[in-house]
Each structure stands twice: as C-alpha cells, then as structure tokens.
Scaffold this active site. Structure first.
Site, PDB file in Angstrom:
ATOM      1  N   ASP A 150       0.811  -1.222   0.000  1.00 40.69           N
ATOM      2  CA  ASP A 150       0.000   0.000   0.000  1.00 40.69           C
ATOM      3  C   ASP A 150       0.841   1.268   0.000  1.00 40.69           C
ATOM      4  O   ASP A 150       0.557   2.223  -0.718  1.00 40.69           O
ATOM      5  CB  ASP A 150      -0.928   0.004   1.213  1.00 40.69           C
ATOM      6  CG  ASP A 150      -2.324  -0.504   0.862  1.00 40.69           C
ATOM      7  OD1 ASP A 150      -2.697  -0.438  -0.315  1.00 40.69           O
ATOM      8  OD2 ASP A 150      -3.024  -0.968   1.768  1.00 40.69           O
ATOM      9  N   ASP A 167       0.660  -9.704   3.091  1.00 38.55           N
ATOM     10  CA  ASP A 167      -0.617  -9.525   3.783  1.00 38.55           C
ATOM     11  C   ASP A 167      -1.842  -9.724   2.889  1.00 38.55           C
ATOM     12  O   ASP A 167      -2.956  -9.858   3.387  1.00 38.55           O
ATOM     13  CB  ASP A 167      -0.695  -8.134   4.410  1.00 38.55           C
ATOM     14  CG  ASP A 167       0.254  -7.977   5.582  1.00 38.55           C
ATOM     15  OD1 ASP A 167       0.469  -8.970   6.297  1.00 38.55           O
ATOM     16  OD2 ASP A 167       0.798  -6.871   5.771  1.00 38.55           O
TER      17      ASP A 167
END
Length: 342
Positions: free
Chosen positions: A114, A138
């Site tokens: 991200d 993740d």
C-alpha cells in the site's frame, strides 16, 4: 491504432524497476520478468536499489540478462528495499520525479504494498508513467485478488504450525501462534483453515478473551491433547494473550511469534509464477497499452489493469463466510458467533 502503439513504444526508451516496503517471496521472480521482458522489447532497464530511498539518492545500475540470472527462487529482493519517510512529503516526491528525469527513466515499475502504491501515485501526479505490482505477504492490496508473497507466507505458517502441533500434542498443551497481519487477517485465516486450527483470531472479527478461555477449557476437558490458536498481530498480542490464558485456565500454553520468518525463504511455485506473470504484464502495460498509472493484478486468475483512482474499488475484502467455515470445522462455534449457515 497500430501507429499509436508505435508512438508509445518510441516514447519509452528506459524503464526503471524498484521494490519498496516489506520484502515478499516472489519479488525476485517479478524483477526478473520485468527486466527480461523489457530487454526482449528493446528497452534499457535500470534497477533502483532500496526503493524510493534509493531513487532519491540515485542508487541505480543498468540491468542485463545476467543481472537477473538464478534469482527466481531466491527469497527477499536483489534490489533491496527500504521505507522512505521523505517520500511521503511533497518535497520528496518532487525530488523523486526530478531524479527519474535526470536518470533518463521514462517509466517505472514499482513492486510493493500500500505504501509503495501511494508513492507511485505521487510520481504519476508529477508526470512520471508508473505501474505497480502488488507485492506484500498480507494480501491486502487493492486491484488484485492475490498479492505476490501471500501464498509463500501462508505455507511458511502452515509448516510451522504442523511442527508446533506435534510438540503441543506430546505435552497436552495449547499453543498460541502469532502471525503477521496488523490490519488484515488473510494470513491467519488461510493458514488456520489449511492446518485445522481450533481458533483463528483476526482484526476483522471482534472476540472475547473470556469466551475463548471458557471454550478452550471445555475443549481440553473432552480429552483433546492439543489446541491451536492462530492470532493475527492486529487481533491481539500473542504473547500477552497466551500468558493471560495460562493464568485464567491453568492450561499449559506455549506461545510462538513467527515474526519475520514469514517474509523470507524461497517462494512457492504459485508466487514464482505470479511474479513472472505480473512482471511481464507490467512491461506490456507500459509498452503496448500505454498505461501510465495502473495496478497490475489478477482477478479470477486473469491479469487485469486498474487505474490508481479505481483500484480501491477492487480491494480484497475479508471473507466472513470462509472465517465462519473455519470456526465450524475447528469446533470453535461456542467461542465465536457464526453468521453464515452451511
């Protein structure tokens, strides 16, 4: 249309590639695919070391076929990676775009999570063509069903839990195993379902320590020789939870935090293939399609290209039905409410 594609190909002469944020198994496979696909199409390929930090400092080198030989099965990233606080500022982003122009980099492939995506968006706003590959264990990146590194991390957890269960069973113990997942419980859920964990704790589903303790006591009283509690770091502190359960129940409990072992090691075949497919697709996105600000991901096993501004709509959501299935199969219905019926 063909003339348009030809013009786009002429505009791009040099492609840079960097890995940013936390490392993930399969990143090297992606770097290899980006470099070899770019060279096949006639581009000059530049490797940027240590992510955005390395970009700002000009830590780069020209890459050829030998630069990426024998790296497909290596863990980590040969380009190294680092977090860069400066790149979160407008001044740092301006410097990054200026450095790309100074180095003659016409387009950039960013592999990361991200935070890396946010940096790529900032460079695009500064006029740099950038595509992003989702590389994070993740599995919480927008614009894709699966991220590079997730499958490897899950398999690492799975192998560790099998070993922990063996020793827990030998001593009539319960085991609390903390896994990565500060904001997302995908690793915990996938590994827990695969290994048959009795309890899975994730940030997406609130739980009661007291209910967990009562359920665990009842499970062990029935003659179970072991119970596995997989705890995502965002759900609770595994060590603190284990100590609390030990005092509350008098059950012999061992605690294990798998930590960074989940990031390292050889990628699974799935991650090596995913890295290769997405790496090649990244160059195609820039050279053939003329995409300048896209996430290159997979949806239902097909490569997709999603503009940054639309990527959030394709963020993978936590599967509550799958979680409820894992709770049912793990015989933990008494500890957690199951909304979906099977």
């Amino acid at each position: 249309k063909l003339e348009g594609i030809s013009r786009m190909e002429k505009q791009i002469k040099t492609i840079g590639v960097l890995t940013s944020g936390g490392d993930a198994p399969g990143m090297n496979a992606a770097v290899r695919a980006v470099v070899r696909t770019g060279l096949h199409k006639g581009y000059r390929m530049i490797g940027i070391q240590r992510g955005y930090n390395g970009l700002l400092n000009g830590e780069c080198f020209e890459m050829n076929l030998r630069s990426v030989s024998n790296i497909i099965s290596a863990g980590g990233t040969i380009l190294y990676t680092a977090r860069c606080l400066e790149f979160k500022t407008k001044e740092g982003q301006d410097r990054g775009a200026a450095k790309c122009r100074e180095l003659g980099i016409d387009a950039l492939v960013v592999i990361g999570g991200d935070g890396s995506l946010k940096g790529a968006e900032a460079l695009y706003r500064q006029g740099i063509s950038v595509v992003t590959l989702p590389g994070t264990i993740d599995n919480d990146m927008p614009g894709t069903d699966e991220t590079i590194g997730f499958d490897s991390a899950v398999n690492t957890v799975l192998q560790a839990v099998h070993k922990i269960r063996d020793t827990a069973s030998s001593h009539d113990r319960a085991a609390v195993v903390e896994v990565m997942g500060r904001h997302a419980g995908h690793i915990a859920l996938a590994a827990g379902l695969a290994c048959g964990a009795e309890y899975i704790l994730v940030p997406e589903v609130p739980f009661s320590r007291e209910k967990l303790a009562v359920s665990l006591e009842e499970q062990m009283k029935t003659g179970r020789t072991n119970s596995i509690v997989i705890c995502a770091e965002g759900a609770d502190d595994g060590r603190a939870l284990g100590m609390w359960l030990k005092e509350r129940t008098d059950i012999d409990i061992c605690m294990t935090n798998l930590g960074y072992v989940q990031r390292g090691g050889e990628p699974t075949a799935r991650d090596a293939i995913l890295g290769g497919v997405l790496g090649a697709a990244a160059v195609k996105a820039l050279a053939v399609h003329g995409y300048t600000h896209h996430v290159v991901g997979v949806e239902r096993s097909r490569v997709i290209y999603t503009p940054y501004e639309q990527a959030e709509e394709k963020r993978r959501t936590f599967s509550r039905p799958l979680y409820d299935l894992a709770a049912m199969l793990g015989a933990a219905q008494d500890a957690f409410s199951i909304e979906e019926k099977f």
